[in-house]
Design an enzyme around this catalytic site. Structure first.
Site, PDB file in Angstrom:
ATOM      1  N   GLY A  16       0.744  -1.284  -0.052  1.00 40.36           N
ATOM      2  CA  GLY A  16       0.209  -0.299   0.238  1.00 40.36           C
ATOM      3  C   GLY A  16       0.907   1.256   0.141  1.00 40.36           C
ATOM      4  O   GLY A  16       0.280   2.318   0.457  1.00 40.36           O
ATOM      5  N   HIS A 114       1.214   1.243 -13.229  1.00 38.62           N
ATOM      6  CA  HIS A 114       1.889  -0.024 -13.781  1.00 38.62           C
ATOM      7  C   HIS A 114       3.330   0.512 -13.564  1.00 38.62           C
ATOM      8  O   HIS A 114       3.724   1.443 -14.073  1.00 38.62           O
ATOM      9  CB  HIS A 114       1.345  -0.160 -14.913  1.00 38.62           C
ATOM     10  CG  HIS A 114       2.414  -1.549 -15.356  1.00 38.62           C
ATOM     11  ND1 HIS A 114       1.738  -2.964 -14.948  1.00 38.62           N
ATOM     12  CD2 HIS A 114       3.306  -1.729 -16.138  1.00 38.62           C
ATOM     13  CE1 HIS A 114       2.691  -3.650 -15.502  1.00 38.62           C
ATOM     14  NE2 HIS A 114       3.526  -2.927 -16.241  1.00 38.62           N
ATOM     15  N   GLU A 152     -10.833  -3.535 -20.666  1.00 36.67           N
ATOM     16  CA  GLU A 152     -10.896  -4.822 -20.623  1.00 36.67           C
ATOM     17  C   GLU A 152      -9.519  -5.692 -21.027  1.00 36.67           C
ATOM     18  O   GLU A 152      -9.294  -6.838 -20.804  1.00 36.67           O
ATOM     19  CB  GLU A 152     -12.219  -5.713 -21.531  1.00 36.67           C
ATOM     20  CG  GLU A 152     -11.745  -5.512 -23.203  1.00 36.67           C
ATOM     21  CD  GLU A 152     -11.952  -3.807 -23.708  1.00 36.67           C
ATOM     22  OE1 GLU A 152     -12.195  -3.151 -22.920  1.00 36.67           O
ATOM     23  OE2 GLU A 152     -11.834  -3.904 -24.959  1.00 36.67           O
ATOM     24  N   ALA A 184       8.700   7.809  -9.573  1.00 32.43           N
ATOM     25  CA  ALA A 184       7.675   7.906 -10.651  1.00 32.43           C
ATOM     26  C   ALA A 184       6.315   7.837  -9.798  1.00 32.43           C
ATOM     27  O   ALA A 184       5.549   8.375  -9.849  1.00 32.43           O
ATOM     28  CB  ALA A 184       7.911   6.991 -11.583  1.00 32.43           C
ATOM     29  N   GLU A 185       6.052   6.480  -9.504  1.00 32.13           N
ATOM     30  CA  GLU A 185       4.814   5.996  -9.068  1.00 32.13           C
ATOM     31  C   GLU A 185       4.070   6.791  -8.089  1.00 32.13           C
ATOM     32  O   GLU A 185       2.859   7.512  -8.208  1.00 32.13           O
ATOM     33  CB  GLU A 185       4.685   4.601  -8.348  1.00 32.13           C
ATOM     34  CG  GLU A 185       5.087   3.469  -9.418  1.00 32.13           C
ATOM     35  CD  GLU A 185       4.909   2.232  -8.817  1.00 32.13           C
ATOM     36  OE1 GLU A 185       3.947   1.821  -8.305  1.00 32.13           O
ATOM     37  OE2 GLU A 185       5.943   1.309  -9.091  1.00 32.13           O
TER      38      GLU A 185
HETATM   39  C1  GAR Z   1       3.484  -1.176  -7.198  1.00 34.67           C
HETATM   40  O1  GAR Z   1       4.773  -1.150  -7.789  1.00 34.67           O
HETATM   41  C2  GAR Z   1       2.443  -1.045  -8.459  1.00 34.67           C
HETATM   42  O2  GAR Z   1       2.982  -0.274  -9.649  1.00 34.67           O
HETATM   43  C3  GAR Z   1       2.598  -2.485  -8.881  1.00 34.67           C
HETATM   44  O3  GAR Z   1       2.506  -3.198  -7.506  1.00 34.67           O
HETATM   45  C4  GAR Z   1       3.406  -2.401  -6.578  1.00 34.67           C
HETATM   46  C5  GAR Z   1       2.493  -2.172  -5.429  1.00 34.67           C
HETATM   47  O4  GAR Z   1       3.032  -1.742  -4.467  1.00 34.67           O
HETATM   48  N1  GAR Z   1       1.581  -2.908  -9.677  1.00 34.67           N
HETATM   49  C6  GAR Z   1       1.471  -3.783 -10.682  1.00 34.67           C
HETATM   50  O5  GAR Z   1       2.397  -4.458 -10.843  1.00 34.67           O
HETATM   51  C7  GAR Z   1       0.102  -3.875 -11.487  1.00 34.67           C
HETATM   52  N2  GAR Z   1       0.160  -4.605 -12.668  1.00 34.67           N
HETATM   53  P1  GAR Z   1       2.184  -0.934  -3.286  1.00 34.67           P
HETATM   54  O6  GAR Z   1       1.302  -1.868  -2.715  1.00 34.67           O
HETATM   55  O7  GAR Z   1       3.178  -0.628  -2.277  1.00 34.67           O
HETATM   56  O8  GAR Z   1       1.546   0.134  -3.917  1.00 34.67           O
END
Ligand code: GAR
Length: 206
Positions: A16, A114, A152, A184-185
């Site tokens: 999270g 992603h 989808e 980034a994220e």
């Molecule tokens: C993150 O890196 C997110 O981008 C990835 O999982 C991680 C979750 O971390 N998501 C995917 O790969 C979706 N295809 P978090 O629970 O610490 O946010």
């Protein structure tokens, strides 16, 4: 919409940290056009649930097992979203692929983050650490993260924001994952949440 803000539900499965970035953005005012009203986890032991509790946000655990499979889980999610008048759904490390029925119901109202520059290293099987393992195996020098609308096709919806991140010599998947998250994220997910929330408010006012 509540108090002229888009009501947001965040769907999670694990640590999270992206949920935390959204909660922090709400606190600091970066996310001002949307309000995080609900967190849903499909994993009872996700640390994301603790983060929701710490922030005083309502959280539900809806597992496939408890709901009798994927369809039952999606029905339970829809019920929870409708009950609370949710406008926008954010997948923040949600490790379950939603059905075409679900994604069509919330057309342009589901965001996903992603951990690569789509269309590289995405689609079925590319999630979490696997994405960074694949990027390192290919030897790319630049990777990054993408926030996109969910349709989808896994990781196939319209791209909203992307940010590039350098790969360093000697990177492990874990090191790269951390850098992609930090650089980034955790930046583009709140920024995209604000952008889409603001456009939902605008659309409603017209
Ligand atoms: C993150 O890196 C997110 O981008 C990835 O999982 C991680 C979750 O971390 N998501 C995917 O790969 C979706 N295809 P978090 O629970 O610490 O946010």
């Amino acid at each position: 919409m509540k108090n002229n803000k888009a009501s947001i539900a965040v769907l999670v499965s694990g640590g999270g940290t992206n949920l935390q970035a959204l909660l922090d953005a709400q606190k600091s005012g970066i996310l001002k056009s949307g309000s995080i009203e609900l967190v849903i986890s499909n994993n009872a032991s996700a640390y994301a649930l603790q983060r929701a509790a710490n922030a005083g946000v309502e959280a539900l655990t809806l597992t496939k097992k408890a709901c009798g499979g994927q369809q039952g889980m999606e029905e339970a999610i829809i019920h929870a979203l409708e009950e609370r008048g949710i406008d926008l759904i954010i997948l923040a490390g949600f490790m379950s692929i939603l059905s075409a029925e679900f994604t069509a119901r919330y057309d342009h109202r589901i965001l996903n983050v992603h951990p690569s520059l789509i269309p590289s290293f995405c689609g079925a099987g590319f999630y979490g650490l696997h994405v960074h393992e694949a990027a390192l195996a290919k030897g790319v020098k630049v990777t990054g993260a993408t926030v996109h609308f969910v349709n989808e096709i896994p990781d196939g919806g319209e791209i909203i924001l992307q940010k590039a991140v350098n790969v360093h010599e000697g990177d492990t998947p874990e090191k790269l994952q951390k850098r992609v998250m930090r650089q980034a994220e955790w930046k583009i997910l709140p920024a995209a949440a604000e952008k889409v929330s603001a456009s939902l408010i605008n659309r409603q006012e017209k």
